[in-house]
Write a protein that holds these residues in place. Sequence first.
Motif, PDB file in Angstrom:
ATOM      1  N   GLU A 147      35.980  33.457  25.154  1.00  0.00           N
ATOM      2  CA  GLU A 147      36.983  32.627  25.827  1.00  0.00           C
ATOM      3  C   GLU A 147      36.851  32.703  27.337  1.00  0.00           C
ATOM      4  N   LEU A 148      36.455  33.856  27.815  1.00  0.00           N
ATOM      5  CA  LEU A 148      36.276  34.001  29.271  1.00  0.00           C
ATOM      6  C   LEU A 148      34.958  33.370  29.719  1.00  0.00           C
ATOM      7  N   LYS A 149      34.127  33.001  28.745  1.00  0.00           N
ATOM      8  CA  LYS A 149      32.819  32.392  29.012  1.00  0.00           C
ATOM      9  C   LYS A 149      31.980  33.266  29.934  1.00  0.00           C
ATOM     10  N   LEU A 150      31.900  34.525  29.569  1.00  0.00           N
ATOM     11  CA  LEU A 150      31.050  35.453  30.319  1.00  0.00           C
ATOM     12  C   LEU A 150      29.827  35.793  29.467  1.00  0.00           C
ATOM     13  N   PRO A 151      28.652  35.844  30.071  1.00  0.00           N
ATOM     14  CA  PRO A 151      27.462  36.237  29.317  1.00  0.00           C
ATOM     15  C   PRO A 151      27.503  37.743  29.041  1.00  0.00           C
ATOM     16  N   TYR A 152      27.325  38.098  27.786  1.00  0.00           N
ATOM     17  CA  TYR A 152      27.432  39.521  27.455  1.00  0.00           C
ATOM     18  C   TYR A 152      26.451  39.870  26.354  1.00  0.00           C
ATOM     19  N   ARG A 153      26.267  41.175  26.178  1.00  0.00           N
ATOM     20  CA  ARG A 153      25.449  41.657  25.074  1.00  0.00           C
ATOM     21  C   ARG A 153      26.120  42.889  24.474  1.00  0.00           C
ATOM     22  N   ILE A 154      25.732  43.187  23.250  1.00  0.00           N
ATOM     23  CA  ILE A 154      26.297  44.356  22.572  1.00  0.00           C
ATOM     24  C   ILE A 154      25.163  45.312  22.248  1.00  0.00           C
ATOM     25  N   LEU A 155      25.381  46.586  22.586  1.00  0.00           N
ATOM     26  CA  LEU A 155      24.380  47.609  22.317  1.00  0.00           C
ATOM     27  C   LEU A 155      24.911  48.610  21.311  1.00  0.00           C
ATOM     28  N   ARG A 156      24.049  49.002  20.416  1.00  0.00           N
ATOM     29  CA  ARG A 156      24.390  50.140  19.564  1.00  0.00           C
ATOM     30  C   ARG A 156      23.796  51.362  20.245  1.00  0.00           C
ATOM     31  N   LEU A 157      24.665  52.288  20.626  1.00  0.00           N
ATOM     32  CA  LEU A 157      24.197  53.422  21.420  1.00  0.00           C
ATOM     33  C   LEU A 157      23.290  54.333  20.606  1.00  0.00           C
ATOM     34  N   CYS A 158      22.240  54.793  21.248  1.00  0.00           N
ATOM     35  CA  CYS A 158      21.321  55.710  20.591  1.00  0.00           C
ATOM     36  C   CYS A 158      21.893  57.120  20.614  1.00  0.00           C
ATOM     37  N   GLY A 159      21.317  57.999  19.836  1.00  0.00           N
ATOM     38  CA  GLY A 159      21.811  59.367  19.718  1.00  0.00           C
ATOM     39  C   GLY A 159      21.978  60.076  21.052  1.00  0.00           C
ATOM     40  N   GLY A 160      21.054  59.835  21.961  1.00  0.00           N
ATOM     41  CA  GLY A 160      21.095  60.520  23.249  1.00  0.00           C
ATOM     42  C   GLY A 160      22.191  60.023  24.163  1.00  0.00           C
ATOM     43  N   ASP A 161      22.668  58.795  23.942  1.00  0.00           N
ATOM     44  CA  ASP A 161      23.658  58.185  24.821  1.00  0.00           C
ATOM     45  C   ASP A 161      25.059  58.213  24.207  1.00  0.00           C
ATOM     46  N   LEU A 162      25.097  58.605  22.945  1.00  0.00           N
ATOM     47  CA  LEU A 162      26.350  58.581  22.191  1.00  0.00           C
ATOM     48  C   LEU A 162      27.317  59.644  22.718  1.00  0.00           C
ATOM     49  N   GLY A 163      28.588  59.260  22.831  1.00  0.00           N
ATOM     50  CA  GLY A 163      29.593  60.214  23.296  1.00  0.00           C
ATOM     51  C   GLY A 163      29.719  61.384  22.331  1.00  0.00           C
ATOM     52  N   PHE A 164      30.173  62.520  22.876  1.00  0.00           N
ATOM     53  CA  PHE A 164      30.240  63.785  22.137  1.00  0.00           C
ATOM     54  C   PHE A 164      31.031  63.666  20.834  1.00  0.00           C
ATOM     55  N   THR A 165      32.128  62.919  20.878  1.00  0.00           N
ATOM     56  CA  THR A 165      33.045  62.900  19.738  1.00  0.00           C
ATOM     57  C   THR A 165      32.812  61.708  18.804  1.00  0.00           C
ATOM     58  N   SER A 166      31.922  60.807  19.194  1.00  0.00           N
ATOM     59  CA  SER A 166      31.762  59.559  18.450  1.00  0.00           C
ATOM     60  C   SER A 166      30.681  59.646  17.368  1.00  0.00           C
ATOM     61  N   ALA A 167      30.897  58.904  16.274  1.00  0.00           N
ATOM     62  CA  ALA A 167      29.878  58.801  15.226  1.00  0.00           C
ATOM     63  C   ALA A 167      29.050  57.540  15.415  1.00  0.00           C
ATOM     64  N   LEU A 168      29.687  56.503  15.943  1.00  0.00           N
ATOM     65  CA  LEU A 168      28.988  55.243  16.187  1.00  0.00           C
ATOM     66  C   LEU A 168      29.718  54.507  17.300  1.00  0.00           C
ATOM     67  N   THR A 169      28.968  54.060  18.294  1.00  0.00           N
ATOM     68  CA  THR A 169      29.570  53.354  19.426  1.00  0.00           C
ATOM     69  C   THR A 169      28.798  52.079  19.729  1.00  0.00           C
ATOM     70  N   TYR A 170      29.560  51.006  19.918  1.00  0.00           N
ATOM     71  CA  TYR A 170      28.993  49.766  20.436  1.00  0.00           C
ATOM     72  C   TYR A 170      29.480  49.583  21.861  1.00  0.00           C
ATOM     73  N   ASP A 171      28.554  49.403  22.778  1.00  0.00           N
ATOM     74  CA  ASP A 171      28.919  49.100  24.156  1.00  0.00           C
ATOM     75  C   ASP A 171      28.798  47.608  24.384  1.00  0.00           C
ATOM     76  N   PHE A 172      29.764  47.052  25.082  1.00  0.00           N
ATOM     77  CA  PHE A 172      29.692  45.667  25.524  1.00  0.00           C
ATOM     78  C   PHE A 172      29.312  45.678  26.999  1.00  0.00           C
ATOM     79  N   GLU A 173      28.372  44.822  27.352  1.00  0.00           N
ATOM     80  CA  GLU A 173      27.985  44.728  28.752  1.00  0.00           C
ATOM     81  C   GLU A 173      28.023  43.271  29.189  1.00  0.00           C
ATOM     82  N   VAL A 174      28.585  43.044  30.351  1.00  0.00           N
ATOM     83  CA  VAL A 174      28.629  41.691  30.879  1.00  0.00           C
ATOM     84  C   VAL A 174      27.555  41.591  31.965  1.00  0.00           C
TER      85      VAL A 174
END
Length: 423
Positions: free
Chosen positions: A314-341
């Motif tokens: 709706e904001l019409k912003l170009p973005y992508r979604i990343l599935r974080l790799c093991g090395g970048d994953l937060g300490f407490t998370s099992a699976l994280t998707y990052d959104f980047e504009v």
Amino acid sequence: MLRIQAIRDQKDAIIEALKKRNIDATPLIQEVLELDEKRRATQTKLDNTLAEANKLSKEIGMLFKSGKAQEATALKEKTGALKEESKQLGDELNAAADTLQTLLYQIPNVPHESVPAGNSEEDNEEVFAEGDIPELTSNALPHWELAKKYDIIDFELGVKITGAGFPVYKGKGARLQRALISYFLDKNSEAGYTEIQVPHLVNEASGYGTGQLPDKEGQMYHVTEDDLYLIPTAEVPLTNMFRGEIVNEKDFPFCYTAYTPCFRREAGSYGAHVRGLNRLHQFDKVEIVRVERPDDSYVALDGMVEHVKTILRELKLPYRILRLCGGDLGFTSALTYDFEVFSTAQDRWLEISSVSNFETYQANRLKLRYKDANGKSQLAHTLNGSSLALPRVLAGILENYQTENGIQIPEVLVPYCGFSTID
RNA sequence: GGAGGAAUGGCAGAGUGGUCGAAUGCGGCAGUCUUGAAAACUGUUGAGGGUCACACCUCCGGGGGUUCGAAUCCCUCUUCCUCCGCCA
């Protein structure tokens, strides 16, 4: 924190999975298991000692009642040794339990099977991208220049009042901030998230509950006088609403949203990448938090991702979604998707949302449980995501929507702003 | 900030040294009755550790103490209520 039961049952699988985080947890896990063994053995000894002492006490009571004071006094003498023993065993037990706890705090969450191996953000896996990157004129400006040009954000003024990383939003800039907050909250409410207003300072127990403590205290502002912490994200107070709760299974899912300012010390972050709005000590964010039945949590995670997508669409912003790799994953998370504009004028991607499933990791610390069909207590799953973080969305809007005649306001925000151009 | 009172199971509320993990009521769950529901009646219903399962142990706001024995007595901290002060 991982469940000790899980470590006992699936030691090898856990060690294997943690390799995705580029750590070898073998020694730590081994130590945990030995300590757990010791803890249980000590507990059993203590229990037996106490049982004996309890029995004697009862007998003494009976004897006194039936007037056999002499026999009672004789028995009393026997309790002394038991008392001594139970005190010693109790101390041993506490020591073992404390050490065990400390060790468990050091083990990060087990990555979900879909998490790619990798060392850094380079290895994150792009799973989705959408939106057109606009063609800007050759004299296009980065957002900090635009902010100055239109006098909508004053970084220097923030330095004067507080310090670096505390910007002052002015006029249409302030209004646009408020518009974004309202818009995000409305979108989240429409999607079924109950709007909440939470405290912006939390106590130590809350910090432990969601995993900011004991490791990351350096990232939070600590009000030592009252031993309170400024929240780094609304996740902390929102999720801690459930600390120590046993919820009703039929009340799932719990969906909440809150707007809060977020405070981060960001110790050690300097340089070009932190210019302007890219990295701040105080920023605004609208957060979504869910508490789910374990079976449903990954469907919920997908739902959260879809929800954030609709906003960016709706904001019409170009973005992508990343599935974080093991090395970048937060300490407490099992699976994280990052959104980047995509920040066109800076020619780089900016993280604007992080959507995670913590499975039982937080719930175990929080003691957040529900009763299953058999009446047994089970840990729930917790999830959260930004929906959305303001500064970088703002940066994206300013840069991508700039024209010769000023900055266009995305259509969906115009009713919230009351104007359609910043010029 | 000052003075007083209080903190017990999902909720209300009894319990002031032993047989109390805790009366009673409400709520929840299961059953009887009913075409179904309601009502009524009957049963059941806190959490954690431990065990194959029992046994057993711990928990009455948190921590410490007295005692052979503590929900009950003492100290301390936290929170809540009432009154006073201050105040957006």
